[in-house]
Design an enzyme around this catalytic site. Structure first.
Site, PDB file in Angstrom:
ATOM      1  N   HIS A 187     -13.459 -13.892 -24.919  1.00  0.00           N
ATOM      2  CA  HIS A 187     -14.749 -14.567 -24.818  1.00  0.00           C
ATOM      3  C   HIS A 187     -15.898 -13.584 -24.562  1.00  0.00           C
ATOM      4  O   HIS A 187     -17.076 -13.946 -24.670  1.00  0.00           O
ATOM      5  CB  HIS A 187     -14.714 -15.617 -23.695  1.00  0.00           C
ATOM      6  CG  HIS A 187     -15.559 -16.813 -23.964  1.00  0.00           C
ATOM      7  ND1 HIS A 187     -16.731 -16.748 -24.704  1.00  0.00           N
ATOM      8  CD2 HIS A 187     -15.444 -18.119 -23.597  1.00  0.00           C
ATOM      9  CE1 HIS A 187     -17.277 -17.944 -24.776  1.00  0.00           C
ATOM     10  NE2 HIS A 187     -16.518 -18.801 -24.108  1.00  0.00           N
ATOM     11  N   ASP A 213     -17.667 -16.150 -29.176  1.00  0.00           N
ATOM     12  CA  ASP A 213     -18.084 -17.408 -28.538  1.00  0.00           C
ATOM     13  C   ASP A 213     -17.192 -18.559 -29.000  1.00  0.00           C
ATOM     14  O   ASP A 213     -16.495 -18.470 -30.009  1.00  0.00           O
ATOM     15  CB  ASP A 213     -19.541 -17.723 -28.872  1.00  0.00           C
ATOM     16  CG  ASP A 213     -20.503 -16.719 -28.251  1.00  0.00           C
ATOM     17  OD1 ASP A 213     -20.153 -16.169 -27.182  1.00  0.00           O
ATOM     18  OD2 ASP A 213     -21.570 -16.473 -28.841  1.00  0.00           O
TER      19      ASP A 213
END
Length: 417
Positions: free
Chosen positions: A388, A392
């Protein structure tokens, strides 16, 4: 060895001291963090001495054997035959020297019985077998042999039985345990397993891992495989499976989400994003020693059958323990197929410095809604674990949905849409 490897564990020698070896002949193997490396003889000659023992830790560049150049093939075997022949000749000579003493007694009686040892030939035989017994008539011989037997009874050491008594008591206590056997066996981890554990923990501590799931209908891909697998096998010798299709679908999905094929590099956990115009797919393969990830190079330039061929070749090399460092170096994206072991769903761990890993699972028949009707379809769960820090949620989900669309309609992988 690769530059990243500085030491290894000597697993054993395949030859002995005194053996003649040819140039480049394998004489042993070293276990490293990634693969087993063969030790080859630098020249033809005779091995005079080993400088390291099994399970020793050896450094890169360390001397391992003393080699005497020259010699002839089979030299060690001829030497061994000569030693055997010499020992056999000496044994025959020794037995022939004793033959005059033993021959008469051995022919008349096969076993040393006191009642039959009154002959002259029997007395020397009694001397050989019982050094303390002098030649005497039958009665004296019996009198001498009886004390010896009496002496032998106390001489059978009770000390030999004393160590075994605690073992018997220990085993009996184990068997008397109401919980059954509770034994333990401790085995030292090999280098590959230690390295795998280190890398997996490093991934968990470094990446901001998150997993997204989706479900894919395998009907159309299974129908295509069923229709063309025999023709492909006959023409190319390659079994048409699902890994090639998922790899191709992932490569095409990367065109929409190129960040999946990128990585974070640099000091302090990374401060630079590296984007690539090539795709090196790492394929997770389970071996006896642990999980390895050989790499299919430039997979974007291969079709589904070409990817299947590369995966098949790498899988065979992994199972035969013939992978090289070059086969596992690099990789920009990983595919792990836990479905071959029956896994229904899982969360794979990212192979750093990569950004994502795709997890495949078992195909199960499930009731699904198709155009307002319930139908039984072969379904598979897909899992995408991603970093992450770089990827995204919107990009990760989009990437996985793209894979789902390509698999449910494989024709999309053949035409630009």
């Amino acid at each position: 060895m690769a530059e990243s490897i500085t030491e290894g564990t000597l697993k054993g020698w395949t030859v002995k001291e005194g053996d003649y070896v040819e140039q480049d002949q394998e004489v042993g193997s070293i276990e490293t963090d990634k693969i087993d490396v063969a030790i080859n003889s630098p020249a033809a000659g005779t091995i005079k001495k080993f400088l390291a023992n099994e399970e020793d830790t050896v450094q890169v560049g360390q001397d391992l054997i003393v080699l005497e150049l020259g010699g002839e093939p089979g030299q060690s075997a001829q030497k061994g035959d000569a030693e055997t022949k010499d020992s056999a000749d000496s044994s025959q000579q020794t037995s022939s020297d004793k033959g005059g003493e033993q021959k008469g007694g051995e022919e008349k009686q096969p076993e040393p019985e006191p009642e039959k040892e009154q002959t002259g030939a029997g007395r020397p035989k009694e001397k050989e077998q019982k050094e303390q017994a002098p030649p005497a008539p039958q009665q004296k011989s019996e009198e001498v042999s009886k004390p010896q037997q009496q002496e032998q009874k106390p001489s059978q050491p009770k000390q030999e039985q004393k160590p075994s008594q605690p073992k018997q008591q220990e085993s009996s206590s184990k068997s008397e345990s109401p919980y059954g056997s509770r034994s333990e066996n401790r085995v030292k981890m090999n280098r590959m397993r230690l390295r795998i554990a280190e890398r997996l923990k490093q991934s968990q501590n470094t990446a901001a891992s998150l997993t997204t799931f989706n479900e894919v209908d395998m009907s159309n891909l299974m129908d295509m495989r069923k229709q063309y697998k025999d023709e492909i096998l006959k023409k190319t010798g390659i079994k048409f499976g699902f890994m090639g299709a998922f790899a191709k679908a992932s490569i095409l999905a990367m065109q929409s989400v190129p960040t999946v094929n990128a990585s974070i590099e640099g000091p302090g956990g990374g401060d630079t994003i590296v984007y690539r115009d090539y795709v090196d797919v790492s394929v997770a393969v389970a071996t006896e020693k642990g999980l390895v990830t050989p790499v299919v190079r430039n997979a974007e330039s291969l079709d589904m059958v070409g990817i299947e061929r590369s995966i098949s070749e790498l899988g065979k090399k992994a199972r035969d323990n013939k992978l090289t460092i070059e086969d596992m170096a690099g990789g920009t994206f990983t595919i792990s197929n836990g479905g071959v072991f029956g896994s229904l769903m899982g969360t794979p761990i990212i192979n750093l410095p990569q950004t994502a890993v795709l997890g495949l699972h078992a195909i199960k028949d499930k009731p699904v809604a198709i155009n307002g009707k319930v139908e039984i379809r072969p379904m598979m769960y897909l899992a995408l674990t991603y970093d992450h820090r770089l990827l995204d949620g919107r990009e990760a989900v989009t990437f996985l949905v793209k894979i789902k669309e390509y698999i449910e309609d494989p024709r999309k992988m053949l035409v630009p849409v």
